[in-house]
Design an enzyme around this catalytic site. Sequence first.
Site, mmCIF file in Angstrom:
data_model
loop_
_atom_site.group_PDB
_atom_site.id
_atom_site.type_symbol
_atom_site.label_atom_id
_atom_site.label_comp_id
_atom_site.label_asym_id
_atom_site.label_seq_id
_atom_site.Cartn_x
_atom_site.Cartn_y
_atom_site.Cartn_z
ATOM 1 N N ASP A 153 -7.451 2.921 -3.272
ATOM 2 C CA ASP A 153 -8.132 3.100 -1.847
ATOM 3 C C ASP A 153 -8.456 4.456 -1.278
ATOM 4 O O ASP A 153 -7.577 5.196 -1.256
ATOM 5 C CB ASP A 153 -7.347 2.222 -0.908
ATOM 6 C CG ASP A 153 -7.913 2.076 0.520
ATOM 7 O OD1 ASP A 153 -9.210 2.496 0.571
ATOM 8 O OD2 ASP A 153 -7.148 1.610 1.365
ATOM 9 N N ASP A 211 -14.223 -2.049 2.274
ATOM 10 C CA ASP A 211 -13.351 -2.378 3.543
ATOM 11 C C ASP A 211 -13.936 -1.993 4.832
ATOM 12 O O ASP A 211 -14.666 -2.743 5.567
ATOM 13 C CB ASP A 211 -12.099 -1.315 3.449
ATOM 14 C CG ASP A 211 -11.253 -1.367 4.498
ATOM 15 O OD1 ASP A 211 -11.440 -2.131 5.771
ATOM 16 O OD2 ASP A 211 -10.177 -0.804 4.321
ATOM 17 N N GLU A 215 -11.173 0.413 -3.925
ATOM 18 C CA GLU A 215 -11.668 0.177 -2.397
ATOM 19 C C GLU A 215 -12.084 1.485 -1.575
ATOM 20 O O GLU A 215 -11.663 2.567 -1.518
ATOM 21 C CB GLU A 215 -10.249 -0.143 -1.545
ATOM 22 C CG GLU A 215 -10.745 -0.790 -0.204
ATOM 23 C CD GLU A 215 -9.337 -1.096 0.225
ATOM 24 O OE1 GLU A 215 -9.083 -1.389 1.628
ATOM 25 O OE2 GLU A 215 -7.984 -1.254 -0.427
ATOM 26 N N ASN A 242 -10.707 5.107 1.177
ATOM 27 C CA ASN A 242 -10.854 5.338 2.614
ATOM 28 C C ASN A 242 -12.054 6.417 2.924
ATOM 29 O O ASN A 242 -11.965 7.205 3.644
ATOM 30 C CB ASN A 242 -9.647 5.677 3.580
ATOM 31 C CG ASN A 242 -8.479 4.722 3.558
ATOM 32 O OD1 ASN A 242 -7.413 4.677 2.985
ATOM 33 N ND2 ASN A 242 -8.882 3.538 4.073
ATOM 34 N N SER A 284 0.831 -1.212 0.014
ATOM 35 C CA SER A 284 -0.097 0.043 0.124
ATOM 36 C C SER A 284 0.898 1.226 0.162
ATOM 37 O O SER A 284 1.750 1.287 0.905
ATOM 38 C CB SER A 284 -1.069 -0.176 1.160
ATOM 39 O OG SER A 284 -1.817 1.197 1.172
ATOM 40 N N LYS A 321 -10.271 -7.404 7.239
ATOM 41 C CA LYS A 321 -9.460 -7.072 8.298
ATOM 42 C C LYS A 321 -9.881 -7.616 9.681
ATOM 43 O O LYS A 321 -11.136 -7.368 10.097
ATOM 44 C CB LYS A 321 -9.380 -5.431 8.278
ATOM 45 C CG LYS A 321 -8.494 -4.916 7.107
ATOM 46 C CD LYS A 321 -8.395 -3.280 7.318
ATOM 47 C CE LYS A 321 -7.741 -2.813 6.182
ATOM 48 N NZ LYS A 321 -7.957 -1.117 5.942
ATOM 49 N N LYS A 367 -1.157 -0.857 -4.494
ATOM 50 C CA LYS A 367 -2.304 0.036 -4.153
ATOM 51 C C LYS A 367 -1.932 1.485 -3.661
ATOM 52 O O LYS A 367 -1.290 1.851 -2.977
ATOM 53 C CB LYS A 367 -2.946 -0.716 -2.938
ATOM 54 C CG LYS A 367 -4.175 -0.060 -2.325
ATOM 55 C CD LYS A 367 -5.107 -0.649 -1.476
ATOM 56 C CE LYS A 367 -4.503 -0.530 0.137
ATOM 57 N NZ LYS A 367 -5.295 -1.174 1.287
ATOM 58 N N LEU A 368 -2.742 2.411 -4.493
ATOM 59 C CA LEU A 368 -2.561 3.708 -4.202
ATOM 60 C C LEU A 368 -3.660 4.387 -3.342
ATOM 61 O O LEU A 368 -4.764 4.110 -3.719
ATOM 62 C CB LEU A 368 -2.418 4.385 -5.624
ATOM 63 C CG LEU A 368 -1.303 3.989 -6.567
ATOM 64 C CD1 LEU A 368 -1.597 4.625 -7.971
ATOM 65 C CD2 LEU A 368 -0.148 4.079 -5.981
ATOM 66 N N LYS A 369 -3.334 5.066 -2.405
ATOM 67 C CA LYS A 369 -4.225 5.615 -1.578
ATOM 68 C C LYS A 369 -4.476 7.105 -2.306
ATOM 69 O O LYS A 369 -3.724 7.627 -3.081
ATOM 70 C CB LYS A 369 -3.698 6.227 -0.108
ATOM 71 C CG LYS A 369 -3.112 4.989 0.680
ATOM 72 C CD LYS A 369 -4.626 4.499 1.179
ATOM 73 C CE LYS A 369 -4.186 3.472 2.216
ATOM 74 N NZ LYS A 369 -5.254 2.988 2.937
ATOM 75 N N GLY A 410 -4.529 -4.500 5.558
ATOM 76 C CA GLY A 410 -3.518 -4.406 6.890
ATOM 77 C C GLY A 410 -3.634 -3.239 7.586
ATOM 78 O O GLY A 410 -4.334 -2.192 6.673
#
Length: 369
Positions: free
Chosen positions: A189, A239, A214, A191, A135, A263, A161-163, A291
């Site tokens: 992702d 998630d 995500e 969030n 990540s 998770k 995986k790119l935030k 994670g």
Amino acid sequence: MKITGVELRRIGLPLVAPFETSFGAQTHRDILLLRVVTADSEGWGECVAMSEPVYSPEYVDGAADVLRRFLLPAVAAAGPITAPLIAEVLAPYHGHPMAKAALEAAVLDAQLKAAGVSFGDYLGAVKPSVPAGVSVGIMPSVDVLLEAVGGYLSEGYVRIKLKIKPGWDLEPVRAVRERFGDDLILQVDANTAYEVGDARHLAQLDAFNLALIEQPLPEDDLRGHAELARMMSTPICLDESITSARSAADAIAMGATSVINVKPGRVGGYLEARRVHDVCAANGVAVWCGGMLETGIGRAANVALAALPGFTLPGDTSASNRYYARDVTTPFVLERGHVTVPTGPGLGVDIDRDWLDEITTGVEWVAFS
């Protein structure tokens, strides 16, 4: 199994580099570890709650408090216990899945060590190693991002995986795809950083052949995710929305997701995480292991979980040195893009006691009568 006491241990570990997501940047972790002691063995669990309640309502001080005041007394009153009974004993106390997960993991570790059984064998692992993704947090610039991604690929990571967040999405994704090509397994992702009104903007990500996006919308907006899924060809992965096997079944039935990030801390433990895996497998939905910047204690359990048959996508099961210059266990290393599943009893890792003592910021012993 009769528990004689539980140690609540706080440690502080710096990250090798700042890790930024849509809800802020981390430079170190304030970590709560649990050590369950029985007459025959001891077991360790790691609470993945963050210092502040930004990922979820839980935070590390609150997790320590609810364990001390409610969860540990409830388990003590229950008498001899096994890990599968922990959720039942703690059910009267609403919420706090990360605190509950840490306690369940420590009890399970102690139980399995006494029985000479590994975490992987107990959960149903079928693979000796698991493919490791990495990540990548939000960076100061696209050039810095490209350098970081190139470094991780040279180390052997098989998925990036790119935030992302509003203002940091299309440009960095385009740059990574153009630099590293179409064969790279690439996902993003958010969030929960977007709203359903951003659907047209997010649909532009379809051009980059992503493995998934995500948690683009708030965790309680399943209907919005279902609507977004109809507007995008990129698979929607949930998630934060998935808090149990039941919520996973609901999200799948609504068409809100076609991939789920599992998770254990978020769903209340590894046994519930296995049930999420089973629900998804029954519905043909892919899962992967997320994670929370775990130390080797939490990472060992995650790697064992990721070896179950339904985990068909690379997870956030990075090597120890992705986050920590020195881990609290024998470090996990990347070998040909994979991380080996521990086979020893319980978690199957050795605790670096000297280092653990050096980074400990507080210890509390809770005796069971």
